[in-house]
Scaffold this motif. Sequence first.
Motif, short mmCIF file in Angstrom:
data_model
loop_
_atom_site.label_atom_id
_atom_site.label_comp_id
_atom_site.label_asym_id
_atom_site.label_seq_id
_atom_site.Cartn_x
_atom_site.Cartn_y
_atom_site.Cartn_z
N VAL A 95 31.36 31.25 26.43
CA VAL A 95 32.00 32.52 26.79
C VAL A 95 31.58 32.92 28.20
O VAL A 95 32.41 33.39 29.00
N GLU A 96 30.30 32.74 28.53
CA GLU A 96 29.84 33.08 29.87
C GLU A 96 30.54 32.22 30.93
O GLU A 96 30.90 32.72 31.99
N GLU A 97 30.74 30.93 30.64
CA GLU A 97 31.43 30.05 31.58
C GLU A 97 32.87 30.50 31.79
O GLU A 97 33.43 30.34 32.86
N PHE A 98 33.46 31.05 30.77
CA PHE A 98 34.84 31.53 30.86
C PHE A 98 34.92 32.87 31.59
O PHE A 98 35.80 33.10 32.42
N VAL A 99 33.98 33.76 31.29
CA VAL A 99 34.03 35.13 31.81
C VAL A 99 33.47 35.23 33.23
O VAL A 99 33.95 36.03 34.03
N GLU A 114 33.52 37.35 38.75
CA GLU A 114 33.30 37.17 40.19
C GLU A 114 34.57 37.48 40.98
O GLU A 114 34.51 38.11 42.04
N LYS A 115 35.72 37.04 40.45
CA LYS A 115 36.98 37.32 41.14
C LYS A 115 37.26 38.83 41.15
O LYS A 115 37.70 39.38 42.17
N ALA A 116 37.00 39.49 40.03
CA ALA A 116 37.21 40.94 39.96
C ALA A 116 36.28 41.67 40.94
O ALA A 116 36.69 42.62 41.61
#
Length: 148
Positions: free
Chosen positions: A81-85, A90-92
């Motif tokens: 989940v951390e790898e996905f989020v 970071e983009k946000a």
Amino acid sequence: MSETSKQAVLDNRGAEVQPVVREQLDVLDQLMKPEVQESLTVLVENLPKLAEMVTLLTKTYDIVQNVVTDKVLIEDIKGGVEEFVKPIGEKAKGLAAAAIEANDRTQVEASTVGLFGILKMLKDPQVQKTLRFAQAFLEVVGEKNQQR
């Protein structure tokens, strides 16, 4: 807490047989009702299905219990989940920082944007990309509204 009161049970001659707990008599009275007997009949007829359902629920419970208590699996899921989020976060953050910086620049620079300034901005690749996106977005929204 409920009190258990005792009541004497009389045999057919009226002699006291033995004291019985009132709740036991209530259960026997309930069992004598026709709707309770019908319900019990339905339950007995469906016991194989009920047993199958209970077995399935028990297996499901065991699986869930194993998953919940498995520390390695929980850490793997957490890492996934951390790898996905993380990239999304970071983009946000990058977009938020850009918006804050743009706001700061507009506060400092109070000049007006004229017609020639707009024409100059139209040559900027980012402006072109944003305008193409806005145009495509509005077309999609228009198509969706026509379908309704």
